[in-house]
Design a protein around this motif. Structure first.
Motif, PDB file in Angstrom:
ATOM      1  N   VAL A   1       0.846  -1.196   0.000  1.00  0.00           N
ATOM      2  CA  VAL A   1       0.000   0.000   0.000  1.00  0.00           C
ATOM      3  C   VAL A   1       0.882   1.246   0.000  1.00  0.00           C
ATOM      4  CG1 VAL A   1      -1.755   1.299   1.260  1.00  0.00           C
ATOM      5  CG2 VAL A   1      -1.823  -1.202   1.261  1.00  0.00           C
ATOM      6  N   VAL A   2       0.609   2.152  -0.939  1.00  0.00           N
ATOM      7  CA  VAL A   2       1.264   3.452  -0.982  1.00  0.00           C
ATOM      8  C   VAL A   2       0.182   4.493  -0.736  1.00  0.00           C
ATOM      9  CG1 VAL A   2       2.553   5.104  -2.386  1.00  0.00           C
ATOM     10  CG2 VAL A   2       3.015   2.651  -2.601  1.00  0.00           C
ATOM     11  N   LEU A   3       0.388   5.325   0.270  1.00  0.00           N
ATOM     12  CA  LEU A   3      -0.602   6.321   0.672  1.00  0.00           C
ATOM     13  C   LEU A   3      -0.021   7.712   0.472  1.00  0.00           C
ATOM     14  CD1 LEU A   3      -3.221   7.223   2.167  1.00  0.00           C
ATOM     15  CD2 LEU A   3      -1.942   6.901   4.287  1.00  0.00           C
ATOM     16  N   ASN A   4      -0.812   8.596  -0.121  1.00  0.00           N
ATOM     17  CA  ASN A   4      -0.414   9.980  -0.316  1.00  0.00           C
ATOM     18  C   ASN A   4      -1.565  10.866   0.136  1.00  0.00           C
ATOM     19  OD1 ASN A   4       1.274  12.111  -1.286  1.00  0.00           O
ATOM     20  ND2 ASN A   4      -0.144  12.320  -2.983  1.00  0.00           N
ATOM     21  N   THR A   5      -1.253  11.924   0.859  1.00  0.00           N
ATOM     22  CA  THR A   5      -2.266  12.870   1.298  1.00  0.00           C
ATOM     23  C   THR A   5      -1.825  14.277   0.924  1.00  0.00           C
ATOM     24  OG1 THR A   5      -2.799  11.464   3.179  1.00  0.00           O
ATOM     25  CG2 THR A   5      -3.583  13.709   3.266  1.00  0.00           C
TER      26      THR A   5
END
Length: 64
Positions: free
Chosen positions: A39-43
């Protein structure tokens, strides 16, 4: 989503949005995907989102 080998998730939120909302969405996604899925998360915090309750979410699944 169960067969994905990787998932990229991008959140675009107003600066006043609590990170608890993102955490809730991420728990829902993690309960749906394969436990071995990367999982790659960007905010991104954006003042261009006028509605302080709106969240834009983009999801890309890879390795299906």
């Amino acid at each position: 989503m169960k067969n994905a080998k990787g998932i990229i998730i991008n959140f675009e939120i107003h600066p006043s949005i609590s990170l608890h909302l993102i955490n809730h969405v991420m728990q829902t996604i993690e309960n749906t995907i394969n436990p071995n899925c990367k999982v790659v998360l960007n905010t991104i915090s954006s003042t261009f989102i006028e509605d302080k309750k709106m969240v834009s979410v983009g999801v890309v699944l890879v390795g299906l």
